[in-house]
Every structure is written in structure tokens, then in C-alpha cells.
Design a protein around this motif. Structure first.
Motif, PDB file in Angstrom:
ATOM      1  N   THR A   1       4.503 -16.228  10.234  1.00 27.90           N
ATOM      2  CA  THR A   1       4.065 -15.614  11.813  1.00 27.90           C
ATOM      3  C   THR A   1       3.443 -14.361  11.412  1.00 27.90           C
ATOM      4  O   THR A   1       2.383 -14.212  12.155  1.00 27.90           O
ATOM      5  N   GLY A   2       4.084 -13.828  10.350  1.00 28.07           N
ATOM      6  CA  GLY A   2       3.448 -12.369  10.085  1.00 28.07           C
ATOM      7  C   GLY A   2       1.689 -12.660   9.746  1.00 28.07           C
ATOM      8  O   GLY A   2       1.039 -11.717   9.922  1.00 28.07           O
ATOM      9  N   GLU A   3       1.523 -13.666   8.978  1.00 29.95           N
ATOM     10  CA  GLU A   3      -0.081 -13.893   8.715  1.00 29.95           C
ATOM     11  C   GLU A   3      -0.844 -14.112   9.883  1.00 29.95           C
ATOM     12  O   GLU A   3      -1.671 -13.736  10.027  1.00 29.95           O
ATOM     13  N   VAL A   4      -0.114 -14.998  10.844  1.00 31.97           N
ATOM     14  CA  VAL A   4      -1.047 -15.437  12.060  1.00 31.97           C
ATOM     15  C   VAL A   4      -1.394 -14.027  12.757  1.00 31.97           C
ATOM     16  O   VAL A   4      -2.347 -13.886  13.390  1.00 31.97           O
ATOM     17  N   GLN A   5      -0.150 -13.106  13.063  1.00 25.44           N
ATOM     18  CA  GLN A   5      -0.465 -11.872  13.690  1.00 25.44           C
ATOM     19  C   GLN A   5      -1.286 -10.950  13.015  1.00 25.44           C
ATOM     20  O   GLN A   5      -2.108 -10.449  13.740  1.00 25.44           O
ATOM     21  N   SER A   6      -1.386 -10.976  11.742  1.00 17.85           N
ATOM     22  CA  SER A   6      -2.311 -10.217  11.047  1.00 17.85           C
ATOM     23  C   SER A   6      -3.715 -10.581  11.151  1.00 17.85           C
ATOM     24  O   SER A   6      -4.444  -9.534  11.285  1.00 17.85           O
ATOM     25  N   ARG A   7      -3.908 -11.836  11.257  1.00 13.11           N
ATOM     26  CA  ARG A   7      -5.423 -12.137  11.413  1.00 13.11           C
ATOM     27  C   ARG A   7      -5.823 -11.565  12.805  1.00 13.11           C
ATOM     28  O   ARG A   7      -6.938 -11.240  13.031  1.00 13.11           O
ATOM     29  N   ILE A   8      -5.074 -11.744  14.033  1.00 13.09           N
ATOM     30  CA  ILE A   8      -5.306 -11.465  15.156  1.00 13.09           C
ATOM     31  C   ILE A   8      -5.401  -9.604  15.412  1.00 13.09           C
ATOM     32  O   ILE A   8      -6.418  -9.201  15.951  1.00 13.09           O
TER      33      ILE A   8
ATOM     34  N   ASN B   1      -4.753  -7.224  12.567  1.00 11.00           N
ATOM     35  CA  ASN B   1      -5.514  -6.352  11.725  1.00 11.00           C
ATOM     36  C   ASN B   1      -6.974  -6.820  11.421  1.00 11.00           C
ATOM     37  O   ASN B   1      -7.889  -6.028  11.064  1.00 11.00           O
ATOM     38  N   ASP B   2      -7.215  -8.176  11.194  1.00 10.01           N
ATOM     39  CA  ASP B   2      -8.544  -8.446  10.905  1.00 10.01           C
ATOM     40  C   ASP B   2      -9.474  -8.575  11.932  1.00 10.01           C
ATOM     41  O   ASP B   2     -10.505  -7.635  11.877  1.00 10.01           O
ATOM     42  N   ILE B   3      -9.170  -8.733  13.248  1.00  8.13           N
ATOM     43  CA  ILE B   3      -9.924  -8.657  14.212  1.00  8.13           C
ATOM     44  C   ILE B   3     -10.163  -7.068  14.474  1.00  8.13           C
ATOM     45  O   ILE B   3     -11.079  -6.184  15.135  1.00  8.13           O
ATOM     46  N   GLY B   4      -9.000  -6.445  14.714  1.00  2.68           N
ATOM     47  CA  GLY B   4      -9.145  -4.881  14.694  1.00  2.68           C
ATOM     48  C   GLY B   4      -9.841  -4.356  13.731  1.00  2.68           C
ATOM     49  O   GLY B   4     -10.404  -3.153  14.159  1.00  2.68           O
TER      50      GLY B   4
ATOM     51  N   GLN C   1      -5.329  -9.395   2.886  1.00  2.00           N
ATOM     52  CA  GLN C   1      -4.397 -10.184   2.347  1.00  2.00           C
ATOM     53  C   GLN C   1      -3.077  -9.381   2.338  1.00  2.00           C
ATOM     54  O   GLN C   1      -1.853  -9.848   2.669  1.00  2.00           O
ATOM     55  N   GLN C   2      -3.145  -8.062   1.837  1.00  7.61           N
ATOM     56  CA  GLN C   2      -1.930  -7.146   1.582  1.00  7.61           C
ATOM     57  C   GLN C   2      -1.522  -6.840   2.806  1.00  7.61           C
ATOM     58  O   GLN C   2      -0.178  -6.788   3.127  1.00  7.61           O
ATOM     59  N   LEU C   3      -2.438  -6.474   3.924  1.00  6.35           N
ATOM     60  CA  LEU C   3      -1.734  -6.242   5.064  1.00  6.35           C
ATOM     61  C   LEU C   3      -1.107  -7.520   5.886  1.00  6.35           C
ATOM     62  O   LEU C   3      -0.066  -7.277   6.689  1.00  6.35           O
ATOM     63  N   ALA C   4      -1.660  -8.526   5.538  1.00  7.25           N
ATOM     64  CA  ALA C   4      -0.968  -9.776   6.114  1.00  7.25           C
ATOM     65  C   ALA C   4       0.511 -10.009   5.610  1.00  7.25           C
ATOM     66  O   ALA C   4       1.399 -10.278   6.041  1.00  7.25           O
TER      67      ALA C   4
ATOM     68  N   LEU D   1     -17.878  -8.569   6.198  1.00  5.44           N
ATOM     69  CA  LEU D   1     -18.075 -10.287   5.984  1.00  5.44           C
ATOM     70  C   LEU D   1     -16.634 -10.732   5.531  1.00  5.44           C
ATOM     71  O   LEU D   1     -16.320 -11.895   5.987  1.00  5.44           O
ATOM     72  N   ALA D   2     -15.780 -10.032   4.780  1.00  3.67           N
ATOM     73  CA  ALA D   2     -14.313 -10.381   4.267  1.00  3.67           C
ATOM     74  C   ALA D   2     -13.588 -10.564   5.490  1.00  3.67           C
ATOM     75  O   ALA D   2     -12.927 -11.701   5.430  1.00  3.67           O
ATOM     76  N   LEU D   3     -13.553  -9.843   6.492  1.00  2.00           N
ATOM     77  CA  LEU D   3     -12.787  -9.798   8.053  1.00  2.00           C
ATOM     78  C   LEU D   3     -13.385 -11.159   8.521  1.00  2.00           C
ATOM     79  O   LEU D   3     -12.584 -11.947   9.054  1.00  2.00           O
TER      80      LEU D   3
END
Length: 584
Positions: free
Chosen positions: A115-122, A124-127, A192-195, A310-312
Motif C-alpha cells: 500500500t505504501g508503494e501505491v501511496q508514494s506514486r500518488i 511523492n511522484d506526482i507531488g 524508489q527510496q521514498l516509496a 522524466l524519472a517521475l
């Protein structure tokens, strides 16, 4: 090629807002053109107004410079507002698209993804791409326009000095591309580390995680694990900020030296008796040169930021490119307004992968309004079979039908309205009791809530709470006991009012007294519905119209309680184990 394809895909995100972006481009162009007037007015001040004492011209030129500054400021504020609005719309579109795609993914995706990975995509990555999305388009347009206009004006003043000023730009572009590629790699590792950190926080700081950590004495170890991940993030953040810093500093030094080179060349020619340009032209040229160098440096920096982001975008596009295994039919078949609810498992087989079959050739008919109980050893496929009726998974062979219609031909809305599920683990949102109940039926009135709660034998308990139906249930409902949560789940199912009901070991985790109370609520819910009960405790399914015994994914026995008991087979053995006293 990958970068170019990703850039094209990023540009398509802005396509719905191309009209507003065109206005932004127009404002940027106007601002750049207006700003170019200042160096020429400065040259007129130095070469004409001041040497010849033309005070009237001097006044007009001074007022013109002030007007240029005012217009540039107005254009800048307007373009910033519009570009920020467009960027935020794109961010909204991305967040919504990712969330919608995840909502369409099958249950198997979430059982395999933290779940943390999914939350991080929305989050951390989009933010993390916010600054790129909201300001990059404007920055590119503004700086490119400024560079282009400055180069034209510099050529108009003196083409020789202009060529000297532009000689180093190709080297700067090459350096910036190298730095951008390096930062892109680091940014991917950082996200990935943030995730990983988000996953640790989500798992270990939930109510269940805290209980487990405290009772197992693992809280210090969890702190150490988090500190290790955080230290890794520190290193990546430093690397991201320092990547190419010396090379970019070289660019800054060379660009700062360019005006000195121009003064030096002009001074040498003047000393030789053949001045290259007038003082006014020289000052105007170096002013334009500064106007070229600043946006040129910003363009290069923007290029680095785009490459890093681009990585994001790659991580977000990975989720947007996910293809749900369970898709809504293009032309769904409609069920009657109140479907009878006859269920058929028509020679059904299922496996989570090609090498691991969970169910094999299951053929069961459940007439409308009757009850089916599914029993068997742990791992025999009981829950999976029930979930196939709700289409949480798709069969790999055969079909599941409701009133003769394949569930794969039903719209998701019709299927959700037809099949209700009450599972062993009741999930409650951190919201009021009323809000949790209305999740099943948003338009339900207070009277509807009360009636459903009474039927589930939970109304009196809710009313005894300080805030009644407005009481917050707490994180995952931890303010309520297991039996109370199960009765809330039953009340929620009553509000949903589905003709087909799947009960997934809904009372197996409860004590005997609470089980009787919840079972009474379930019995009230099951009246008049087609009920499929996945049972752990066989005492709850004695009155089922038919009982299926699964053994290693196959139907080993079927019949009523009495019929199966008289055969003294699988069911009788399960019943003996279920009723055997626990050794002291």
C-alpha cells in the motif's frame, strides 16, 4: 528514443489546455518584445540625449523605461497565474487518472503490491513533478522567446560581438544534457527510496502495526529500519543536488566572463584608434548580453529539470499503462431491475497462474433464494470460489452466471448492485458510523440507517455512544469490537440490499456468544436472498439448502447436512474436528 517518446507523451497532457497555453505564449512574447526596448532606449540616452542636452528626449526615454518595466510586470503576473492554473489542472488530471486506473485493477494487484508503494506514486511522484508541470512550459516559452529576441537585437547592434557571445553555447548545451541524464538516474532511485519509506510508515504506524511492534518488542528494530531507509534518502538527496554542480558552475563562470571579454575587445579597438562601437552601443549590447545569458542559463537549467522529472513521469506512466485483467464489457448485458439471483458455477476452473490451479471443474447450481455453504480445509479454494461470483477474479475456464448471464457480460455497477460481500475482516473508514453505513447507499436517509442497524442488532449500541450515528469509528474501526464491526458490515449490506449475498467466514473470528449475535443478524439479512456462505465453523451452516465440500480445488461431496453426515466422509471428518474439545 525513450526520452523523446516520453516527452511527446508529457506534451499530450497539456493538449486539452492548448488555448490557454497559447495565451501564455502570447503574453510571454509580448513581455519579451517590450523588454527589448529598454537597451535601445538606454543607447539613445547615452549617445544622444545626455551628450546633446536634449532634456525633452531624456524625459520621454526615462518614462518609456518605467512604462516598459510596468508592462513587463503586468504581463509576468498574468502569465504566472495562467501557467500555474494550467499546471495544476494537469496535476489534477494525472492524480485522477492514476487513482481511476488503480480502482480498476483486480484484487490480485493489491495483494502483490504494498500500500505504501501505491501511496508514494500518488503523493511523492506526482507531488515531486509539480514544479516541472506548473512552471516548465512557461519557463521554456519565456526563456526561449527572450533568447531569440535578444540574439536578433544583438545582431542588429553588432554581429561580430554577437558571434563572440554565442560561441560557447553548444558546449553549454552538451554539459546540461549530461547533467540531466545523471540527475534522472538519481531521481529514479530517490523516488524508489521514498516509496520504501512510505511502505514502512503505512505498515508499522497503522494500529495493527503498532500493536504488533509493541507486543513483539520490535519497536526499536522498526526505528532502526526506518533510520536506515532515511539515511539512504539523505545520501540520494545530496547526490541529486550536487550532480553536475561543478560543470554548471563552469557555465556560470564563463557566462559571467563574457561581458568582460566584450569590454576588453572594445577597449583594445579603441586604444588602436578604431573603436569597434560607440559607448552607448557597448552598454546596450552588454545589457542585451545579460538578457541573453540569464534566460540561456535558465533554459539549460529547465532542460536539466525536465530530464530529472522524466524519472517521475516514467513511474507514473507505469501505473497508467497497467492493463486491468478484469475489464468491463464494451456492451454489457442488463439484468432485470430486481434480479432473482440464481447463481451457476458452470464447470469453473481457476488458477492465479498457469502452473497453480486453485479450482478444477466446479459445477454448482444455486437456485434463486436458496443457500449454499462451501466448506473444506484451509487452502481448498473456498474464498476464491465465492469471489468468482463477485468477479473479484475471472475464471480461467468455464463461467459463472447470475440468472443465466455470464458475470463477465455484466457492467460493474450491475454486478455490485447484485452481489454483496460480507467478509471476515470488516473494513471501516476513519469517519462517522453514518458515513460508513452510507458508503453502501449514499442516498440513504437516517430512517434507512436506523432500520438497517436494527435488523443487524447494532442500533441500540450505536445510540448508546456519546455522538450516536455521528461517532467516529477510529482508524480501521478499532473503537469497535469484532462483533460490533461485523454487525456494522451486516447493516451496510442490508442497506445495499443485493439479491445475492456472499458471506466469507463472517463469524469465524468471533467468540461463541458474539458469533450467535452476529449470526442472528446475518440470518435476518439472508432472508429472501441467494446466499453463498464460506464457512469455517460448521455449526453456522447446518440449515443450508446444500453444502459443498471442497478438497484441493475439487468438489469432494455435496448434499444437505444430514445427507453428508450419514456418508461419514469428508464432511463428517470436518464436523468431528470442528466440535472436538480443545486440549488443555
Amino acid at each position: 528514443m525513450v526520452a523523446r517518446s516520453e516527452l511527446r507523451r508529457i506534451l499530450r497532457l497539456f493538449h486539452p489546455y492548448r488555448g490557454r497555453l497559447a495565451v501564455v505564449g502570447l503574453l510571454v512574447g509580448l513581455s519579451s518584445l517590450v523588454g527589448l526596448a529598454s537597451p535601445f532606449m538606454l543607447r539613445a540616452v547615452l549617445d544622444d540625449a545626455l551628450p546633446h542636452g536634449r532634456t525633452g528626449l531624456l524625459t520621454l526615454l526615462a518614462l518609456g523605461m518605467v512604462a516598459v518595466a510596468a508592462l513587463t510586470a503586468v504581463f509576468g503576473v498574468w502569465q504566472t497565474y495562467m501557467s500555474t492554473a494550467v499546471g495544476q489542472e494537469v496535476m489534477h488530471d494525472l492524480r485522477t487518472a492514476v487513482y481511476a486506473r488503480l480502482q480498476s485493477m483486480p484484487l490480485a494487484f493489491f495483494t502483490a503490491t504494498r500500500t505504501g508503494e501505491v501511496q508514494s506514486r500518488i503523493a511523492n511522484d506526482i507531488g515531486g513533478m509539480q514544479s516541472t508541470v506548473t512552471s516548465t512550459a512557461t519557463s521554456l516559452i519565456a526563456n526561449f522567446t527572450s533568447v531569440f529576441a535578444a540574439v536578433i537585437a544583438m545582431f542588429a547592434l553588432d554581429w561580430r560581438l554577437t558571434l563572440v557571445s554565442l560561441a560557447m553555447l553548444p558546449l553549454f548545451v552538451w554539459i546540461s544534457r549530461r547533467v540531466g541524464s545523471e540527475r534522472r538516474r538519481i531521481t529514479g532511485a530517490r523516488q524508489q527510496q521514498l516509496a520504501s519509506m512510505s511502505a514502512i510508515v503505512e505498515e508499522s504506524l497503522s494500529v495493527s502495526g503498532i500493536l504488533l511492534g509493541r507486543t513483539m518488542g520490535r519497536s526499536p528494530a522498526l526505528v532502526d529500519d526506518f533510520a536506515h531507509e532515511s539515511r539512504g534518502l539523505v545520501d540520494l538527496e545530496i547526490r541529486a543536488n550536487m550532480a553536475g554542480r561543478w560543470r554548471q558552475s563552469t557555465i556560470g563562470i564563463v557566462m559571467a566572463a563574457m561581458p568582460a571579454v566584450v569590454y576588453w575587445v572594445a577597449g583594445l579597438t579603441s586604444a588602436a584608434g578604431t573603436p569597434l562601437v560607440s559607448i552607448g552601443t557597448l552598454v546596450a549590447f552588454t545589457t542585451l548580453q545579460a538578457g541573453l545569458l540569464r534566460p540561456a542559463v535558465m533554459l539549460l537549467s529547465t532542460g536539466v529539470e525536465v530530464q530529472s522529472s522524466l524519472a517521475l513521469f516514467t513511474r507514473i506512466f507505469e501505473y497508467l499503462d497497467l492493463r486491468p485483467d478484469i475489464a468491463e464489457p464494451a456492451q454489457p448485458v442488463a439484468l432485470p431491475a430486481r434480479a432473482p439471483g440464481a447463481v451457476r458455477f458452470d464447470h469453473v476452473s481457476f488458477g492465479y497462474d498457469a502452473d497453480r490451479k486453485v479450482l478444477r471443474d466446479i459445477d454448482i447450481i444455486v437456485p434463486a433464494g436458496t443457500s449454499l455453504a462451501i466448506v473444506g480445509e484451509t487452502g481448498s479454494g473456498k474464498t476464491t470460489l465465492g469471489y468468482l461470483a463477485a468477479r473479484l477474479y475471472d475464471v480461467t475456464a468455464g463461467r459463472v452466471t447470475i440468472d443465466g448471464i455470464d458475470v463477465r457480460d455484466l457492467s460493474f455497477a450491475d454486478l455490485a448492485a447484485t452481489v454483496g460481500v460480507v467478509s471476515q475482516e470488516t473494513y471501516l473508514f476513519h469517519a462517522s458510523v453514518a458515513d460508513n453505513l452510507r458508503f453502501a447507499h449514499p442516498d440513504a436517509t437516517d430512517a434507512d440507517l436506523h432500520a438497517a442497524a436494527r435488523a443487524a442488532q447494532i442500533h441500540d449500541h450505536i445510540m448508546s455512544l456519546p455522538d450516536g450515528y455521528d461517532t467516529l469509528v477510529g482508524e480501521r474501526g478499532y473503537r469497535f469490537s469484532g462483533g460490533e464491526k461485523q454487525r456494522l458490515a451486516v447493516a451496510r449490506a442490508i442497506l445495499r440490499n443485493p439479491p445475492v449475498l456472499i458471506l466469507d467466514e463472517a463469524t469465524s473470528a468471533l467468540d461463541t456468544r458474539t458469533e450467535r449475535e452476529v449470526q442472528a443478524a446475518i440470518d435476518a439479512l439472508a432472508v429472501g436472498r441467494t446466499t453463498i456462505t464460506i464457512a469455517h465453523r460448521l455449526s453456522t451452516i447446518r440449515d443450508a439448502d446444500q453444502i459443498i465440500v471442497l478438497d484441493r480445488g475439487r468438489v469432494a461431496e455435496r448434499g444437505t447436512h444430514e445427507e453428508l453426515l450419514s456418508r461419514k466422509g469428508f464432511y463428517a471428518d470436518l464436523l468431528v474436528r470442528d466440535t472436538a474439545p480443545v486440549a488443555a
